[in-house]
Design an enzyme around this catalytic site. Structure first.
Site, mmCIF file in Angstrom:
data_model
loop_
_atom_site.group_PDB
_atom_site.id
_atom_site.type_symbol
_atom_site.label_atom_id
_atom_site.label_comp_id
_atom_site.label_asym_id
_atom_site.label_seq_id
_atom_site.Cartn_x
_atom_site.Cartn_y
_atom_site.Cartn_z
ATOM 1 C CG ASN A 1 -1.885 1.090 1.288
ATOM 2 O OD1 ASN A 1 -1.800 2.025 0.480
ATOM 3 N ND2 ASN A 1 -2.816 1.027 2.212
ATOM 4 N NE ARG B 1 -6.133 1.770 -0.410
ATOM 5 C CZ ARG B 1 -6.226 2.882 0.288
ATOM 6 N NH1 ARG B 1 -5.198 3.344 0.937
ATOM 7 N NH2 ARG B 1 -7.363 3.530 0.339
ATOM 8 C CG HIS C 1 -13.284 3.224 2.901
ATOM 9 N ND1 HIS C 1 -14.052 4.194 3.514
ATOM 10 C CD2 HIS C 1 -12.007 3.470 3.250
ATOM 11 C CE1 HIS C 1 -13.271 4.998 4.194
ATOM 12 N NE2 HIS C 1 -12.019 4.594 4.054
ATOM 13 N NE ARG D 1 -10.839 12.481 4.046
ATOM 14 C CZ ARG D 1 -10.730 11.187 3.758
ATOM 15 N NH1 ARG D 1 -11.632 10.603 3.007
ATOM 16 N NH2 ARG D 1 -9.726 10.491 4.216
ATOM 17 C CG ASP E 1 -6.953 9.810 17.906
ATOM 18 O OD1 ASP E 1 -6.228 9.201 17.094
ATOM 19 O OD2 ASP E 1 -7.405 9.301 18.953
ATOM 20 C CG ASN F 1 -11.159 -0.250 18.568
ATOM 21 O OD1 ASN F 1 -10.962 -1.322 19.128
ATOM 22 N ND2 ASN F 1 -10.574 0.085 17.435
ATOM 23 C CD GLU G 1 -8.982 -0.879 4.052
ATOM 24 O OE1 GLU G 1 -8.511 -0.561 5.166
ATOM 25 O OE2 GLU G 1 -9.346 -0.044 3.215
HETATM 26 P P1 AMP Z 1 -8.538 3.967 11.267
HETATM 27 O O1 AMP Z 1 -8.456 5.098 10.264
HETATM 28 O O2 AMP Z 1 -9.421 2.839 10.823
HETATM 29 O O3 AMP Z 1 -7.198 3.497 11.748
HETATM 30 O O4 AMP Z 1 -9.279 4.571 12.569
HETATM 31 C C1 AMP Z 1 -8.723 5.630 13.276
HETATM 32 C C2 AMP Z 1 -9.753 6.136 14.267
HETATM 33 O O5 AMP Z 1 -10.151 5.082 15.159
HETATM 34 C C3 AMP Z 1 -9.212 7.269 15.152
HETATM 35 O O6 AMP Z 1 -10.197 8.277 15.293
HETATM 36 C C4 AMP Z 1 -8.986 6.558 16.471
HETATM 37 O O7 AMP Z 1 -9.080 7.439 17.559
HETATM 38 C C5 AMP Z 1 -10.128 5.566 16.490
HETATM 39 N N1 AMP Z 1 -9.852 4.510 17.468
HETATM 40 C C6 AMP Z 1 -8.884 3.567 17.424
HETATM 41 N N2 AMP Z 1 -8.908 2.805 18.557
HETATM 42 C C7 AMP Z 1 -9.896 3.303 19.338
HETATM 43 C C8 AMP Z 1 -10.418 2.964 20.633
HETATM 44 N N3 AMP Z 1 -9.920 1.968 21.344
HETATM 45 N N4 AMP Z 1 -11.474 3.692 21.084
HETATM 46 C C9 AMP Z 1 -11.983 4.702 20.377
HETATM 47 N N5 AMP Z 1 -11.542 5.071 19.156
HETATM 48 C C10 AMP Z 1 -10.509 4.392 18.640
#
Ligand code: AMP
Length: 388
Positions: free
Chosen positions: A7, A88, A177, A238, A279, A328, A374
């Site tokens: 990727n 990818r 996606h 976004r 985040d 999560n 993925e």
């Molecule tokens: P991704 O782009 O799929 O890696 O997802 C990133 C997002 O998932 C970010 O906003 C992270 O804060 C959130 N995230 C990852 N682990 C957790 C968790 N244990 N609890 C809440 N949000 C999470």
């Protein structure tokens, strides 16, 4: 069989080596900040993890670094002996409806699609060109983010704008996606013990970038991302859906340039626009009102898409949450599903425990949490090309 998945991003390469068909990860390498003063390399194999900082000038040097790590640790002695390399590729346009064996023609087509994905396709292509140089005889496969949505009906992928803009300029919805939505469909099919081609599900890939997908009889019939990954759900940085007139207003009345508006909508909107953080983990730790508002807005948008896709699909077997947030962030799932219409009921305890099945027994639709992968999907697709 050893299948590598690459990727390649504008300043990073994520590499994974799989033993297929088992799907076991033999090695993982992530090189970040390629072309910057100092690059970071993370290397994982078995249960060991190594981090190195060094200068990695470009993708060519990046791949050389990966090859030498694999060699040094005895994982792959000869890179050119791999069984396949899956890449990818973000945009496959109207050209590619499935994983495709890469040849000169495919490379040219990916190049021609650059105007539709100026940030992604050049970087994906770079990864392909470099790895073809290093392993010219190894079959290389392109797996497109758009491909899973290729069969959306015309009424789903057309925008209600001048038809010529579609015909002459390819302006339509493509969706992204795809590898994640398709992978989650396969896993849902295994979990529910029902053939994918008989499943109606709504998949919610909720990560830093997010999209929803309505899947009917195993086929994507609608998805929330459109011409670019900016449309649809509220994301980390976004905006998702907005009234397009806001863009004219920002330019005409606020004097902002096209690039400034682009930056606002892609990098300074969504969660970060509302509460200053993108985040979700750190937003959940924050007590202030805007943090709460940002998550409530995100959950509300998810709920609206679920409702719309329920209406489109009629019968729905399952609603599936995936991606970093979907897998999560139980509070976000709970907010999106609370007081839901159509007899959908979440089991609060199971949701809190992050179980796979989080719906209550009396729920009309199963609610699932399934981890996406993925890269494994790309490895599976590459394997199936070899078998053809
Ligand atoms: P991704 O782009 O799929 O890696 O997802 C990133 C997002 O998932 C970010 O906003 C992270 O804060 C959130 N995230 C990852 N682990 C957790 C968790 N244990 N609890 C809440 N949000 C999470």
């Amino acid at each position: 069989m050893k299948i590598a998945v690459i990727n390649s991003g504008s300043s990073s390469i994520k590499f994974q080596l799989f033993e297929m068909p088992r799907g076991e990860v033999l090695a993982y390498v992530l090189i970040e900040k390629i072309g910057e003063f100092i690059s970071d390399t993370t290397f994982k194999y078995q249960d060991k993890k190594l981090t190195v900082t060094s200068v990695v000038k470009d993708h060519h040097e990046g791949l050389e670094k990966i090859i030498s790590l694999l060699n040094e640790y005895g994982i792959v002695k000869d890179f050119a002996s791999l069984d396949a390399i899956g890449h990818r590729v973000v945009h496959g346009g109207e050209e590619f409806h499935s994983a495709t064996l890469i040849n000169e023609h495919v490379i040219q087509k990916i190049q021609e699609l650059i105007p539709l994905a100026p940030l992604h396709n050049p970087a994906n292509l770079e990864g392909i060109l470099v790895s073809r140089k290093k392993a010219p005889l190894v079959p290389q496969v392109a797996v497109f983010d758009t491909a899973f949505h290729f069969h959306m009906p015309k009424e789903a992928y057309l925008y209600a704008i001048d038809y010529e803009l579609y015909e002459k300029n390819n302006i339509r919805r493509y969706g992204f996606h795809g590898s994640s939505h398709a992978y989650v469909l396969e896993e849902t099919s295994k979990y529910l013990k029902k053939d994918a081609s008989a499943l109606n599900i709504i998949t919610l890939h909720l990560g830093n970038g997010s999209s929803a997908c309505a899947i009917k009889n195993g086929i994507s019939i609608d998805t929330s991302m459109g011409f670019t990954p900016l449309e649809g759900l509220m994301m980390g940085t976004r905006s998702g859906d907005i009234d397009p007139s806001i863009i004219f207003y920002m330019q005409k009345e606020l004097g902002l340039s096209v690039d400034e508006v682009d930056t606002i909508l892609n990098k300074k909107s969504g969660l970060i626009g509302i509460c200053g953080k993108n985040d979700v983990r750190s937003i959940l730790e924050t007590e202030d009102e805007k943090a709460k508002l940002a998550l409530t807005m995100m959950a509300r948008r998810i709920k609206k898409y679920i409702g719309a896709y329920m209406a489109l699909l009629g019968h729905v077997d399952a609603i599936v949450f995936t991606g970093g947030i979907g897998e999560n962030a139980r509070d976000v799932r709970a907010m999106a599903l609370e007081e839901m219409a159509c007899g959908i009921v979440i089991d609060k305890e199971k949701n809190r425990e992050n179980e796979t099945l989080i719906s209550a027994k009396n729920s009309s639709v199963k609610l699932l949490v399934i981890k996406t992968d993925e890269e494994l999907y790309i490895a599976r697709e590459s394997l199936s090309i070899l078998h053809h």
